[in-house]
Write an enzyme that holds these catalytic residues in place. Structure first.
Site, PDB file in Angstrom:
ATOM      1  N   HIS A  77      10.609   0.455   3.094  1.00  0.00           N
ATOM      2  CA  HIS A  77       9.799   1.060   2.027  1.00  0.00           C
ATOM      3  C   HIS A  77      10.657   1.611   0.884  1.00  0.00           C
ATOM      4  CE1 HIS A  77       7.576   1.258   5.872  1.00  0.00           C
ATOM      5  NE2 HIS A  77       6.605   0.777   5.121  1.00  0.00           N
ATOM      6  N   GLY A  78      11.798   2.232   1.240  1.00  0.00           N
ATOM      7  CA  GLY A  78      12.656   2.805   0.194  1.00  0.00           C
ATOM      8  C   GLY A  78      13.147   1.723  -0.775  1.00  0.00           C
TER       9      GLY A  78
ATOM     10  N   GLN B 109      -4.718   1.940   3.409  1.00  0.00           N
ATOM     11  CA  GLN B 109      -3.947   0.699   3.233  1.00  0.00           C
ATOM     12  C   GLN B 109      -4.789  -0.469   2.765  1.00  0.00           C
ATOM     13  OE1 GLN B 109      -4.713   2.062   6.179  1.00  0.00           O
ATOM     14  NE2 GLN B 109      -5.700   0.462   7.382  1.00  0.00           N
TER      15      GLN B 109
ATOM     16  N   CYS C 163       0.833  -1.213   0.000  1.00  0.00           N
ATOM     17  CA  CYS C 163       0.000   0.000   0.000  1.00  0.00           C
ATOM     18  C   CYS C 163       0.865   1.259   0.000  1.00  0.00           C
ATOM     19  CB  CYS C 163      -0.916  -0.009   1.213  1.00  0.00           C
ATOM     20  SG  CYS C 163      -0.070  -0.426   2.763  1.00  0.00           S
TER      21      CYS C 163
ATOM     22  N   HIS D  88      -2.591   5.286   6.622  1.00  0.00           N
ATOM     23  CA  HIS D  88      -1.210   5.730   6.819  1.00  0.00           C
ATOM     24  C   HIS D  88      -1.122   7.209   6.410  1.00  0.00           C
ATOM     25  CE1 HIS D  88       0.163   1.534   6.971  1.00  0.00           C
ATOM     26  NE2 HIS D  88      -0.239   1.313   5.741  1.00  0.00           N
TER      27      HIS D  88
HETATM   28  P1  NAD Z   1      -5.685 -10.817   5.884  1.00  0.00           P
HETATM   29  O1  NAD Z   1      -5.141 -11.566   7.030  1.00  0.00           O
HETATM   30  O2  NAD Z   1      -6.726  -9.786   6.111  1.00  0.00           O
HETATM   31  O3  NAD Z   1      -6.263 -11.835   4.794  1.00  0.00           O
HETATM   32  C1  NAD Z   1      -5.595 -12.986   4.410  1.00  0.00           C
HETATM   33  C2  NAD Z   1      -6.611 -14.094   4.222  1.00  0.00           C
HETATM   34  O4  NAD Z   1      -5.947 -15.265   3.738  1.00  0.00           O
HETATM   35  C3  NAD Z   1      -7.320 -14.483   5.522  1.00  0.00           C
HETATM   36  O5  NAD Z   1      -8.696 -14.640   5.252  1.00  0.00           O
HETATM   37  C4  NAD Z   1      -6.673 -15.832   5.880  1.00  0.00           C
HETATM   38  O6  NAD Z   1      -7.554 -16.673   6.584  1.00  0.00           O
HETATM   39  C5  NAD Z   1      -6.398 -16.385   4.497  1.00  0.00           C
HETATM   40  N1  NAD Z   1      -5.378 -17.438   4.448  1.00  0.00           N
HETATM   41  C6  NAD Z   1      -4.425 -17.745   5.355  1.00  0.00           C
HETATM   42  N2  NAD Z   1      -3.690 -18.811   4.915  1.00  0.00           N
HETATM   43  C7  NAD Z   1      -4.204 -19.157   3.706  1.00  0.00           C
HETATM   44  C8  NAD Z   1      -3.893 -20.166   2.770  1.00  0.00           C
HETATM   45  N3  NAD Z   1      -2.893 -21.023   2.971  1.00  0.00           N
HETATM   46  N4  NAD Z   1      -4.637 -20.260   1.644  1.00  0.00           N
HETATM   47  C9  NAD Z   1      -5.652 -19.399   1.403  1.00  0.00           C
HETATM   48  N5  NAD Z   1      -6.002 -18.413   2.282  1.00  0.00           N
HETATM   49  C10 NAD Z   1      -5.270 -18.293   3.405  1.00  0.00           C
HETATM   50  O7  NAD Z   1      -4.410 -10.192   5.151  1.00  0.00           O
HETATM   51  P2  NAD Z   1      -4.407  -8.941   4.158  1.00  0.00           P
HETATM   52  O8  NAD Z   1      -4.293  -7.695   4.966  1.00  0.00           O
HETATM   53  O9  NAD Z   1      -5.508  -9.068   3.183  1.00  0.00           O
HETATM   54  O10 NAD Z   1      -2.991  -9.135   3.468  1.00  0.00           O
HETATM   55  C11 NAD Z   1      -2.814 -10.004   2.362  1.00  0.00           C
HETATM   56  C12 NAD Z   1      -1.561  -9.589   1.615  1.00  0.00           C
HETATM   57  O11 NAD Z   1      -1.747  -8.247   1.147  1.00  0.00           O
HETATM   58  C13 NAD Z   1      -0.268  -9.564   2.439  1.00  0.00           C
HETATM   59  O12 NAD Z   1       0.820  -9.860   1.596  1.00  0.00           O
HETATM   60  C14 NAD Z   1      -0.175  -8.123   2.875  1.00  0.00           C
HETATM   61  O13 NAD Z   1       1.132  -7.719   3.181  1.00  0.00           O
HETATM   62  C15 NAD Z   1      -0.697  -7.421   1.634  1.00  0.00           C
HETATM   63  N6  NAD Z   1      -1.227  -6.085   1.858  1.00  0.00           N
HETATM   64  C16 NAD Z   1      -1.988  -5.815   2.951  1.00  0.00           C
HETATM   65  C17 NAD Z   1      -2.441  -4.518   3.145  1.00  0.00           C
HETATM   66  C18 NAD Z   1      -3.222  -4.145   4.364  1.00  0.00           C
HETATM   67  O14 NAD Z   1      -3.062  -3.053   4.850  1.00  0.00           O
HETATM   68  N7  NAD Z   1      -4.095  -4.973   4.868  1.00  0.00           N
HETATM   69  C19 NAD Z   1      -2.148  -3.518   2.217  1.00  0.00           C
HETATM   70  C20 NAD Z   1      -1.420  -3.853   1.060  1.00  0.00           C
HETATM   71  C21 NAD Z   1      -0.948  -5.144   0.907  1.00  0.00           C
END
Ligand code: NAD
Length: 337
Positions: free
Chosen positions: A194-195, A301, A140, A220
């Protein structure tokens, strides 16, 4: 129509699923869930075919009264592109499954850059992902920075960027995260990750980032200083940003003083889940001293990476160029304020 599967239906996955379902050139084949919780219920109510992410837990879905269309392998086999939205590190574990089925895959920013052929931001490097087997949509924060650095670099050149990222402790649903009552340098070492992540999109850009974490969940906030290579003035920069569909300049008279009112604004505007897919830049903060540009921006985010995931699908498929894809995505989702 491109058949898209979403593996991992949490904060990012459920938003990506809705965005894919809204596209005129994509079908959502289904979503994979680890357990039959409230999000699985919602997916079923929306008519999204549900797949069990963990085969041993198939019975739990039946006990909860949720019909399954199959297991995650079936979803991967049925999809032209899979969007992996599982927690950090799990995407890398899933990569072999996607490879086995020759299914192109999109990963999220929580994975290391080497999980995919290319790190991706639609505005900055769409073409790098055209025809690749896999892409990682950057985090994000990196998405938010890429969206401003691309037009600044193209217009003025960027000599050096310095950014302090004041980060929310956790998302609203992450009840176990903190801090509850503290202000942390996070990480305390400099630069923050981040950088280097921005350098996966702009390999030659000189950027230093500092991270902090605060007791907040909504968004953020970035304090940005970019030394430009050529002269600019604030009005020029505002005009340049006005051409960018994923940048929202908060007008001076809007009375939006922070993330709370931004989210209130998004809810009032009828945005799904109160999402703000655009960078939210305080127009009044855009200031130029010599060649130094300063601004504050807020980044939602939970949602800013969602349009990027949709564009990444078209890039891997080679279905559209950046401008066409971004316009289609934005039109279907309602991006742009
Ligand atoms: P989250 O925990 O909200 O969602 C992840 C989902 O995947 C959950 O429902 C979990 O139960 C499920 N899961 C766990 N193991 C699994 C598996 N083996 N197979 C299938 N599903 C599975 O997480 P999120 O915030 O959505 O983050 C997901 C990705 O996106 C991460 O890489 C994170 O760094 C990235 N991300 C998150 C944000 C944020 O702020 N939330 C922003 C940008 C990127």
């Amino acid at each position: 129509m491109t058949q898209v599967g979403v593996n991992g239906y949490g904060t990012i996955g459920k938003r990506v699923a809705d965005a894919v379902a809204a596209q005129p050139d994509m079908d959502l084949v289904g979503v994979a869930k680890t357990r039959p919780n409230f999000e699985a219920e919602t997916a079923a109510r929306k008519g999204y075919p549900l797949y069990a992410a963990v085969p041993e837990r198939v019975d739990r879905f039946a006990e909860a009264g949720l019909d399954l269309a199959g297991e995650v392998e079936d979803l991967v086999a049925a999809a032209d592109v899979i969007v992996d939205c599982t927690p950090s590190g799990i995407g890398a574990e899933n990569a072999a499954l996607y490879d086995d089925h020759d299914t192109p895959a999109i990963f999220q920013g929580g994975e290391d850059a080497d999980v995919a052929d290319v790190s991706f931001n639609a505005r900055a490097n769409f073409d790098d992902a055209v025809g690749a087997d896999s892409a990682r949509v950057v985090s994000c924060n990196t998405t938010g920075l890429s969206r401003i650095l691309a037009p600044l670099d193209e217009t003025y050149g960027v000599e050096k960027a310095r950014v302090t990222l004041v980060r929310r402790g956790g998302d609203p649903g992450q009840t176990g995260r903190g801090p509850i009552d503290d202000i942390l340098p996070d990480p305390v070492t400099i630069p923050s990750h981040h950088g280097p992540d921005v350098n996966t999109i702009f390999p030659d850009l000189d950027i230093d980032t500092l991270g902090m974490k605060v007791p907040a969940t909504l968004m953020h906030t970035h304090s940005v200083n970019v030394t430009l290579e050529s002269d600019a003035d604030a009005a020029d920069v505002r005009d340049r940003f006005a051409d960018e569909t994923r940048l929202f300049q908060i007008p001076a008279g809007a009375d939006i003083d922070g993330a709370g009112k931004l989210k209130e604004f998004a809810h009032d505007a009828g945005r799904p889940r109160g999402d703000l897919w655009e960078n939210c830049i305080w127009a009044e903060s855009i200031t130029v001293e010599g060649r130094d540009l300063y601004l504050f921006q807020a980044i939602h985010q939970e949602s800013d990476v969602v349009p990027e995931n949709v564009d990444a699908v078209r890039a891997l498929r080679g279905d559209a160029d950046a401008a066409e894809s971004m316009a289609t995505t934005e039109d279907a989702m309602g991006v742009g304020i």
